[in-house]
Design an enzyme around this catalytic site. Structure first.
Site, PDB file in Angstrom:
ATOM      1  N   SER A   1      -3.614  -7.497   2.941  1.00 21.12           N
ATOM      2  CA  SER A   1      -3.974  -7.254   4.343  1.00 21.12           C
ATOM      3  C   SER A   1      -4.539  -8.514   4.981  1.00 21.12           C
ATOM      4  O   SER A   1      -4.268  -8.792   6.153  1.00 21.12           O
ATOM      5  CB  SER A   1      -4.991  -6.115   4.444  1.00 21.12           C
ATOM      6  OG  SER A   1      -4.402  -4.898   4.078  1.00 21.12           O
ATOM      7  N   ARG A   8      -2.592  -6.347  -7.630  1.00 21.31           N
ATOM      8  CA  ARG A   8      -1.531  -7.344  -7.512  1.00 21.31           C
ATOM      9  C   ARG A   8      -1.615  -8.423  -8.578  1.00 21.31           C
ATOM     10  O   ARG A   8      -0.627  -9.069  -8.861  1.00 21.31           O
ATOM     11  CB  ARG A   8      -1.590  -8.000  -6.133  1.00 21.31           C
ATOM     12  CG  ARG A   8      -1.361  -7.062  -4.976  1.00 21.31           C
ATOM     13  CD  ARG A   8      -1.615  -7.771  -3.675  1.00 21.31           C
ATOM     14  NE  ARG A   8      -2.906  -8.450  -3.739  1.00 21.31           N
ATOM     15  CZ  ARG A   8      -3.912  -8.264  -2.902  1.00 21.31           C
ATOM     16  NH1 ARG A   8      -3.777  -7.454  -1.907  1.00 21.31           N
ATOM     17  NH2 ARG A   8      -5.042  -8.895  -3.041  1.00 21.31           N
ATOM     18  N   LYS A  29     -16.302  -7.146   4.118  1.00 22.03           N
ATOM     19  CA  LYS A  29     -15.161  -7.644   4.889  1.00 22.03           C
ATOM     20  C   LYS A  29     -15.409  -7.485   6.391  1.00 22.03           C
ATOM     21  O   LYS A  29     -16.031  -6.534   6.828  1.00 22.03           O
ATOM     22  CB  LYS A  29     -13.880  -6.883   4.524  1.00 22.03           C
ATOM     23  CG  LYS A  29     -13.409  -7.088   3.100  1.00 22.03           C
ATOM     24  CD  LYS A  29     -12.131  -6.313   2.856  1.00 22.03           C
ATOM     25  CE  LYS A  29     -11.621  -6.507   1.438  1.00 22.03           C
ATOM     26  NZ  LYS A  29     -10.402  -5.715   1.218  1.00 22.03           N
ATOM     27  N   HIS A  80       0.838  -1.200   0.000  1.00 17.68           N
ATOM     28  CA  HIS A  80       0.000   0.000   0.000  1.00 17.68           C
ATOM     29  C   HIS A  80       0.872   1.249   0.000  1.00 17.68           C
ATOM     30  O   HIS A  80       0.639   2.184  -0.775  1.00 17.68           O
ATOM     31  CB  HIS A  80      -0.893   0.056   1.247  1.00 17.68           C
ATOM     32  CG  HIS A  80      -1.980  -0.949   1.303  1.00 17.68           C
ATOM     33  ND1 HIS A  80      -2.218  -1.704   2.433  1.00 17.68           N
ATOM     34  CD2 HIS A  80      -2.916  -1.320   0.397  1.00 17.68           C
ATOM     35  CE1 HIS A  80      -3.257  -2.479   2.219  1.00 17.68           C
ATOM     36  NE2 HIS A  80      -3.694  -2.286   0.987  1.00 17.68           N
TER      37      HIS A  80
END
Length: 162
Positions: free
Chosen positions: A132, A95, A42, A18
């Site tokens: 994360s 990613r 989430k 990040h």
């Protein structure tokens, strides 16, 4: 005309990937808003206020100041925040192809809703495998997360997960 962009994310917690994207984006825009957003899909480890604090500290620790603003947003559309601060660009770190597939429809909708363009940035390959959720899993099982997160995050999680 000032170039204003927003880097949104849950940042739960912020990773070195990040920070890599944030640092490079800060060099491209006159003003960069790093926005901690609530993602209802989430289950968060850290409360939003703690994520903002750790993100702000991590950004200061790498020497980014001046044109970077850390904030949070939990109500309304992301493009509403963009309109509020005058941003015409979203910067998203990706990613893999999975991230591209997930982010592309949102980018199209954001452009259609508010003429906000999305720029995809790849992280440094050294950080491309880190998410994360992976950091949360490793930390939860007592593993060393220091290679993947800023020092402030590693220290906080080490203290809070003992």
């Amino acid at each position: 005309m000032r170039r204003i962009a927003v880097v949104p994310g849950s940042f739960d917690p912020v990773t070195l990937g990040h920070l890599d994207v944030i640092e490079r984006a800060a060099g491209l825009f006159d003003e960069l808003h790093v926005l901690v957003v609530h993602n209802p899909a989430k289950s968060a480890l850290l409360p939003i206020a703690q994520r903002v604090s750790l993100l702000d500290q991590s950004i200061r620790d790498i020497g980014l100041q001046g044109n970077v603003i850390v904030s949070s947003w939990s109500m309304g559309l992301l493009v509403d925040y963009c309109r509020e601060v005058g941003a015409s660009v979203l910067v998203k770190g990706i990613r893999s192809q999975v991230d591209v597939a997930y982010e592309t429809p949102m980018a199209i909708v954001n452009r259609n809703l508010a003429a906000v363009e999305t720029i995809f940035m790849l992280p440094d390959p050294a950080h491309a495998h880190v998410s994360s959720s992976l950091v949360r899993q490793v930390a939860g099982l007592g593993g060393d997360i220091s290679p993947y997160v800023p020092p402030a995050v590693a220290a906080y999680l080490q203290r809070s997960m003992v």
